[in-house]
Write an enzyme that holds these catalytic residues in place. Structure first.
Site, PDB file in Angstrom:
ATOM      1  N   ASP A 116       0.794  -1.223   0.000  1.00 52.13           N
ATOM      2  CA  ASP A 116       0.000   0.000   0.000  1.00 52.13           C
ATOM      3  C   ASP A 116       0.829   1.275   0.000  1.00 52.13           C
ATOM      4  O   ASP A 116       0.260   2.375  -0.076  1.00 52.13           O
ATOM      5  CB  ASP A 116      -0.940   0.018   1.197  1.00 52.13           C
ATOM      6  CG  ASP A 116      -2.107  -0.946   1.030  1.00 52.13           C
ATOM      7  OD1 ASP A 116      -2.605  -1.073  -0.093  1.00 52.13           O
ATOM      8  OD2 ASP A 116      -2.513  -1.570   2.029  1.00 52.13           O
ATOM      9  N   ASP A 174      -6.150  -5.375  -5.679  1.00 53.17           N
ATOM     10  CA  ASP A 174      -5.795  -3.982  -5.393  1.00 53.17           C
ATOM     11  C   ASP A 174      -4.348  -3.662  -5.775  1.00 53.17           C
ATOM     12  O   ASP A 174      -4.009  -2.513  -6.080  1.00 53.17           O
ATOM     13  CB  ASP A 174      -5.967  -3.679  -3.900  1.00 53.17           C
ATOM     14  CG  ASP A 174      -7.227  -4.252  -3.272  1.00 53.17           C
ATOM     15  OD1 ASP A 174      -7.589  -5.393  -3.618  1.00 53.17           O
ATOM     16  OD2 ASP A 174      -7.819  -3.598  -2.410  1.00 53.17           O
TER      17      ASP A 174
END
Length: 400
Positions: A116, A174
């Site tokens: 992330d 993602d």
């Protein structure tokens, strides 16, 4: 509130004067102008309300704001939204605030335990450098890209998403969003190995994450020793076999970015196939804003019971606008994205000034199965909505 908003409208009239002169008579003008005015007001108020390093993420069920700290995967979106807000309005005050909120995230450059960092650094520092070209932003970007690349396993051919001990080597869809950071880092820091990692990850994901109808699993768990697929599952979708709406949006966006950077026709074909799955899905509501999972039963008949996900819609709109510039017949993607943006800019989704804790969009879903962030504003919904509006303005040649 009326007095404050009246003052804001006076400022906005000046800020948007060139827009008005060049676009009067264009039916796009009314909704886009109104939307930009709301954005201008809300972002300025948000920057005055929240503190750097504690960015607004969502709204809790009790009405308080959930804040994103330095280790929160969403923490880069609010500074990025301020940067996009500056581009959409020309308000230099937003640029000043964006810089403060961005530089407060410097220590993220040391985080190594998640993919992330792409969301956290590229959406904040990346936009800051793209817009200003100030080298103050480069050290954090350089370290973050190196840490993201270090999570790539060439034997398996993917970047590890999480370090949670109950998975072997998990990769979530993602992850496709963070490949853009590697492509950019490869060019900026002369690291061709970053490009190879991004390309390889995208090819492996194409092989293992996607079904015959071009819908995607959320999580694929690999054997770290052999690269064998151990499990295909979900963490946020309805079931392991369902099509979680935001996951489909992540994939569409990611493969469009991959084609843009690599020119590998396989990536363009994949992006178009995912777009077809989304655009032709019979369970898509009339306003095109999807419910949180495409496989929620009877989604069309039970709209009131199946929460919409404005964040998925915003990502889809931004991705389709980008995809439209990569193909010869891109108008169909522009048209679909325009419908989405008009829906999101309507009273049904766009907050009124001074409401919604200064978030822009209402009605997003974080993780439904965990009863987390259901029918709430989300910082990443706002971020991709702003990005989509900017891309739309560029395609439509709207002067900002």
């Amino acid at each position: 509130m009326k007095k404050t908003f009246s003052l804001f409208l006076a400022i906005s009239t000046i800020t948007l004067s060139s827009f008005a002169k060049s676009n009067q008579g264009d039916p796009t003008y009314d909704w886009f102008k109104k939307t930009t005015e709301v954005i201008h007001f809300q972002l300025n108020k948000a920057a005055q309300t929240y503190k750097p390093g504690k960015n607004p993420r969502s709204v809790n069920p009790n009405g308080t704001v959930r804040l994103a700290g330095l280790t929160d995967w969403t923490t880069g979106f609010f500074p990025g939204s301020l940067w996009y807000g500056y581009e959409l309005t020309g308000d230099k005050k937003l640029a000043e605030e964006a810089k403060k909120f961005t530089l407060a995230l410097d220590s993220i450059r040391n985080i190594k335990n998640t993919h992330d960092v792409g969301f956290m650094l590229y959406c904040s520092y990346g936009n800051a450098y793209r817009i200003t070209k100030e080298e103050i932003y480069l050290p954090a970007l350089k370290d973050g890209a190196a840490n993201l690349y270090a999570r790539f396993n060439p034997k398996i051919g993917v970047i590890r998403s999480w370090d949670f001990p109950w998975w072997h080597y998990p990769v979530i869809i993602d992850n496709m969003m963070n490949l853009e950071y590697l492509y950019w880092g490869a060019k900026q820091f002369n690291k061709p190995e970053y490009t190879n990692a991004a390309d390889t990850h995208a090819l492996t994901t194409m092989k293992n994450h996607y079904r015959k109808d071009f819908s995607s699993y959320h999580v694929v768990d690999y054997d770290p020793a052999t690269g064998k697929v151990l499990r295909k599952a979900t963490h946020q979708g309805l079931t392991d076999e369902s099509a979680w709406a935001r996951g489909q949006a992540w994939g569409l966006y990611g493969y469009t970015v991959c084609y843009e950077n690599s020119k590998n026709p396989k990536f363009l074909q994949q992006a178009e196939n995912i777009a077809k799955f989304i655009m032709n899905n019979p369970r898509t509501p009339k306003d095109k804003v999807p419910v949180w999972d495409y496989d929620v039963h009877n989604a069309l008949e039970t709209d009131e019971l199946a929460p919409r996900d404005a964040s998925a819609a915003a990502v889809i709109a931004s991705a389709l606008l980008d995809l439209s510039t990569q193909v010869k017949d891109g108008q169909k993607y522009v048209d679909y994205a325009e419908t989405l943006l008009k829906s999101l800019s309507s009273d049904a989704y766009l907050a009124k000034p001074d409401e919604n804790h200064y978030f822009l969009l209402k009605h997003s879903v974080g993780a439904f199965l965990y009863n987390s962030e259901i029918d709430t504003p989300l910082d990443y919904a706002d971020y991709y909505y702003l990005e989509a509006l900017k891309r739309y303005a560029e395609i439509k040649k709207i002067e900002l």
